[in-house]
Design an enzyme around this catalytic site. Structure first.
Site, short mmCIF file in Angstrom:
data_model
loop_
_atom_site.label_atom_id
_atom_site.label_comp_id
_atom_site.label_asym_id
_atom_site.label_seq_id
_atom_site.Cartn_x
_atom_site.Cartn_y
_atom_site.Cartn_z
N LEU A 107 0.90 -1.27 -0.04
CA LEU A 107 -0.04 -0.02 0.03
C LEU A 107 0.92 1.17 0.12
CD1 LEU A 107 -2.89 -0.58 2.48
CD2 LEU A 107 -3.16 -0.50 -0.04
N ASP A 108 0.43 2.17 -0.75
CA ASP A 108 1.40 3.48 -0.89
C ASP A 108 1.31 4.14 0.56
OD1 ASP A 108 2.12 3.06 -3.38
OD2 ASP A 108 0.44 4.35 -4.27
#
Length: 309
Positions: A39-40
């Site tokens: 996930l960013d």
């Protein structure tokens, strides 16, 4: 030693996925922690971690379908396709109607070819694309097939000369929601980027099972034991004691229940499945290949089968 299993974490904004792994290594007092599906930093939501031997199955989880809640800003394009990049184009989007937005969203459903965002972890000639971009190099990534099973508009609202669109997305592994935002803006002729992203599901694991990092720090616990996780994710096949011993040695292709060297016959189960010993413990993950089976991952080696772990 921590028992093996999966932990479903609700990742907070501002942390990288590796930051979450580092925190959980301290919480569970082991270096053997990994994650399935990055996930960013700006994103929140479901991040599945494997602890101890459960790290062996993480590679199989990265291919799972995923669900997201997101906000797309129409009227601005950025260098990263999200709010962390520089604005490279601004267009007054106040003329957009809900019907036009719905039509453009519909055009991005189903089986599509998507060009990933250039600021991504995809490797180009052995280097991450985002590193090449930071070095000032031009990066062109080829389009790749992805599937968008759901792309629904939940709300529209004005944001100055822009329009913010809240959406829900169900998609295949490998889909970039940032790229969906970019492509939606491009289809409408105004540019677009992602301003918020929350992952709500990875395969069978959703926010309802997720723990916050502070919760885990106060009381370290698994979401699922390794056996529970395998039986939740994969189909089940019961083995005899002799077959279980062979599978635990990674010899599923020549698992001779009677010592005669015959291969373990196919189970007729689609995809990867969990092979269980007579006591119910998962020994290995197997896959049918023609009339035989192939060992994918040995979960509990034969040397461990006399114990309780």
């Amino acid at each position: 030693m921590s028992p093996p299993g999966l932990v479903v974490v609700d990742k907070p904004a501002g942390m990288t996925s590796h930051d979450v792994v580092g925190r959980c290594r301290r919480i569970f007092a082991t270096r053997r922690v990994g994650h399935a599906g990055t996930l960013d930093p700006m994103a929140t939501g479901v991040l599945v971690l494997g602890v101890e031997r459960a790290t062996k199955i993480l590679g199989l989880l990265t291919a799972a379908a995923k669900s997201y809640s997101a906000t797309i800003r129409l009227g601005q394009a950025t260098s990263t396709d999200d709010a962390e990049g520089d604005v490279v184009r601004s267009v007054d989007a106040r003329h957009l109607t809900s019907q036009a937005i719905e039509a453009a969203v519909g055009g991005l459903r189903g089986d599509i070819h998507q060009v990933p965002s250039t600021v991504s972890a995809i490797k180009v000639a052995g280097k991450r694309a985002y590193k090449l971009v930071r070095e000032g190099q031009a990066v062109e990534l080829p389009a790749r097939p992805v599937r968008i099973d759901r792309f629904e508009v939940r709300d529209l609202r004005a944001a100055g000369e822009c329009v913010d669109v809240d959406v829900e997305v169900d998609c295949s592994s490998g889909t970039y929601v940032r790229a969906l935002a970019r492509d939606l803006g491009a289809a409408l002729g105004v540019g677009g980027h992602l301003t918020a992203l929350r992952r709500t599901r990875v395969g069978r694991f959703g926010l309802e099972q997720a723990y916050g990092l502070d919760e885990l720090a106060e009381c370290p616990r698994l979401s699922y034991s390794l056996d529970e996780a395998c039986l939740l994710i994969f189909g089940r096949r019961d083995l005899s004691a002799d077959e279980a011993e062979a599978a635990g040695n990674g010899r599923a292709l020549a698992a001779a229940a009677a010592g005669n060297g015959r291969a373990l016959a196919a189970a007729g189960i689609d995809g990867v499945y969990a092979a269980c010993a007579p006591d119910g413990r998962v020994i290995a993950l197997l896959r049918d290949e023609g009339a035989r089976t192939r060992s994918v991952v040995v979960i509990r080696p034969a040397t461990m089968q006399d114990g309780t772990s």
